[in-house]
Design a protein around this motif. Structure first.
Motif, short mmCIF file in Angstrom:
data_model
loop_
_atom_site.label_atom_id
_atom_site.label_comp_id
_atom_site.label_asym_id
_atom_site.label_seq_id
_atom_site.Cartn_x
_atom_site.Cartn_y
_atom_site.Cartn_z
N ASP A 119 52.11 29.10 46.91
CA ASP A 119 50.95 28.36 46.44
C ASP A 119 50.11 28.02 47.66
OD1 ASP A 119 49.09 26.65 45.37
OD2 ASP A 119 50.52 25.36 44.34
N LEU A 120 48.88 28.48 47.70
CA LEU A 120 48.04 28.32 48.89
C LEU A 120 47.13 27.09 48.84
CD1 LEU A 120 46.95 32.05 49.40
CD2 LEU A 120 48.88 30.84 50.45
N LYS A 121 47.27 26.26 47.82
CA LYS A 121 46.34 25.15 47.63
C LYS A 121 46.25 24.23 48.84
CE LYS A 121 46.63 24.94 42.59
NZ LYS A 121 47.09 24.14 41.41
N LEU A 145 46.55 39.86 48.10
CA LEU A 145 45.24 39.22 48.06
C LEU A 145 44.66 39.17 46.64
CD1 LEU A 145 43.67 40.74 51.30
CD2 LEU A 145 44.52 38.41 50.98
N SER A 146 44.87 40.24 45.87
CA SER A 146 44.32 40.28 44.51
C SER A 146 45.06 39.35 43.55
CB SER A 146 44.35 41.72 43.98
OG SER A 146 45.69 42.19 43.89
N HIS A 147 46.19 38.81 43.98
CA HIS A 147 46.94 37.87 43.15
C HIS A 147 46.18 36.56 42.97
CE1 HIS A 147 50.41 35.70 41.50
NE2 HIS A 147 50.16 34.74 42.37
N TYR A 148 45.33 36.21 43.93
CA TYR A 148 44.60 34.93 43.91
C TYR A 148 43.16 35.18 43.49
CZ TYR A 148 48.70 33.67 46.65
OH TYR A 148 49.99 33.49 47.07
N SER A 149 42.68 34.35 42.59
CA SER A 149 41.33 34.55 42.05
C SER A 149 40.24 34.23 43.07
CB SER A 149 41.12 33.70 40.79
OG SER A 149 41.32 32.31 41.10
N SER A 150 40.53 33.32 43.98
CA SER A 150 39.51 32.95 44.96
C SER A 150 40.17 32.38 46.22
CB SER A 150 38.56 31.90 44.38
OG SER A 150 37.64 31.44 45.36
N PHE A 151 39.54 32.67 47.36
CA PHE A 151 39.98 32.11 48.64
C PHE A 151 38.92 31.15 49.18
CE2 PHE A 151 42.78 35.70 48.28
CZ PHE A 151 43.94 35.33 48.96
N LYS A 152 38.21 30.54 48.29
CA LYS A 152 37.16 29.60 48.70
C LYS A 152 37.79 28.44 49.47
CE LYS A 152 33.27 26.92 46.91
NZ LYS A 152 32.53 26.49 45.69
N GLY A 153 37.20 28.13 50.61
CA GLY A 153 37.73 27.05 51.44
C GLY A 153 38.87 27.48 52.34
N LYS A 154 39.24 28.76 52.30
CA LYS A 154 40.34 29.28 53.13
C LYS A 154 39.77 30.12 54.27
CE LYS A 154 43.08 27.78 49.86
NZ LYS A 154 43.80 26.49 50.01
N THR A 155 40.41 30.04 55.41
CA THR A 155 40.05 30.86 56.56
C THR A 155 41.20 31.81 56.86
OG1 THR A 155 38.62 29.15 57.52
CG2 THR A 155 39.46 30.85 59.01
N LYS A 179 38.34 37.27 47.96
CA LYS A 179 37.03 36.78 47.53
C LYS A 179 36.76 35.37 48.05
CE LYS A 179 37.37 39.55 43.32
NZ LYS A 179 37.49 39.53 41.85
N HIS A 180 35.56 35.21 48.62
CA HIS A 180 35.06 33.91 49.09
C HIS A 180 35.78 33.39 50.33
CE1 HIS A 180 33.07 34.03 45.23
NE2 HIS A 180 34.20 33.91 44.57
N ALA A 181 36.61 34.18 50.96
CA ALA A 181 37.32 33.71 52.16
C ALA A 181 36.41 33.80 53.39
CB ALA A 181 38.57 34.55 52.40
N THR A 182 36.69 32.93 54.34
CA THR A 182 36.04 33.01 55.65
C THR A 182 37.00 33.76 56.58
OG1 THR A 182 34.87 30.91 55.34
CG2 THR A 182 35.18 31.68 57.62
N PHE A 183 36.46 34.71 57.33
CA PHE A 183 37.29 35.49 58.26
C PHE A 183 36.95 35.16 59.70
CE2 PHE A 183 38.18 37.88 54.50
CZ PHE A 183 39.40 38.50 54.72
#
Length: 210
Positions: A119-121, A145-155, A179-183
């Motif tokens: 759980d990445l929350k 990566l496709s298991h999670y709907s969004s990586f918003k707020g994640k780096t 999706k939505h991740a910062t790299f």
């Protein structure tokens, strides 16, 4: 005689009190160093935690090289860690493994992963490690990566191991899946750097403000 007896009794009581007091003092002196030693031992065992528990190292390894780099990163930042494993194991033979990897890339496969994914929350930083196969990341990384709907707020901070391929063409693939991740800039460790990996890992972390 009675007065003498009372005096002796009184003297005996005083001596008993003195013995109890001295014994108590010795017990205190012996106890305090033990407590200090215990605290010091616990403190030494605590990992370095510059990320305050908000980082996790997630990696896939085949020969053990990526795992070695993952553990070095984990030690430096005090992160949690999780190893990705596929249900179907890859051949130990390098050439046979490449044959399987090529077939997976050609069919854009999503190899099934074993176990429950983390759980990445609670995590802000995800150190994502994998070997470079045929200039790309293993397709199992895409499964993750496709298991999670969004990586918003994640780096996401990618790191790779290879003979000499660097990051290969893996970063665009990761950005498409996460999706939505910062790299942030990735780290590529080649076989020749593996033995002395600590210094490049430290330099990379410093550049990324860890």
């Amino acid at each position: 005689m009675r007065k003498l007896s009372l005096s002796l009794i009184g003297l005996g009581i005083l001596m008993l009190i003195a013995v109890i007091w001295v014994t108590g003092r010795k017990a205190v002196k012996q106890t305090n160093p033990t407590k200090q030693q215990t605290v010091a031992t616990i403190t030494k065992k605590r990992p370095n935690q510059p990320t305050n528990g908000k980082a996790i190292v997630i990696y896939m390894t085949h020969t053990g090289n990526t795992e070695a780099v993952a553990k070095t990163i984990q030690q430096q930042v005090g992160a949690d860690s999780f190893r990705l494993q596929t249900k179907e194991t890859y051949p130990t033979s390098y050439q046979k493994m490449l044959k399987v990897a090529r077939a997976e890339q050609t069919s854009d496969a999503r190899p099934e992963l074993s176990g429950r994914l983390p759980d990445l929350k609670k995590y802000t930083y995800i150190f994502l490690g994998y070997p470079i196969w045929l200039n790309k990341n293993p397709m199992a990384i895409n499964t993750f990566l496709s298991h999670y709907s969004s990586f918003k707020g994640k780096t996401i901070l990618p790191f790779t191991t290879s003979g000499s391929s660097g990051l290969g063409a893996s970063i665009p693939e990761l950005k498409q899946q996460a999706k939505h991740a910062t790299f942030r800039p990735g780290l590529a460790i080649t076989d020749s750097q593996l033995a002395d990996r600590t210094q490049p890992v430290k330099a990379w972390l410093k550049r990324n403000k860890f």
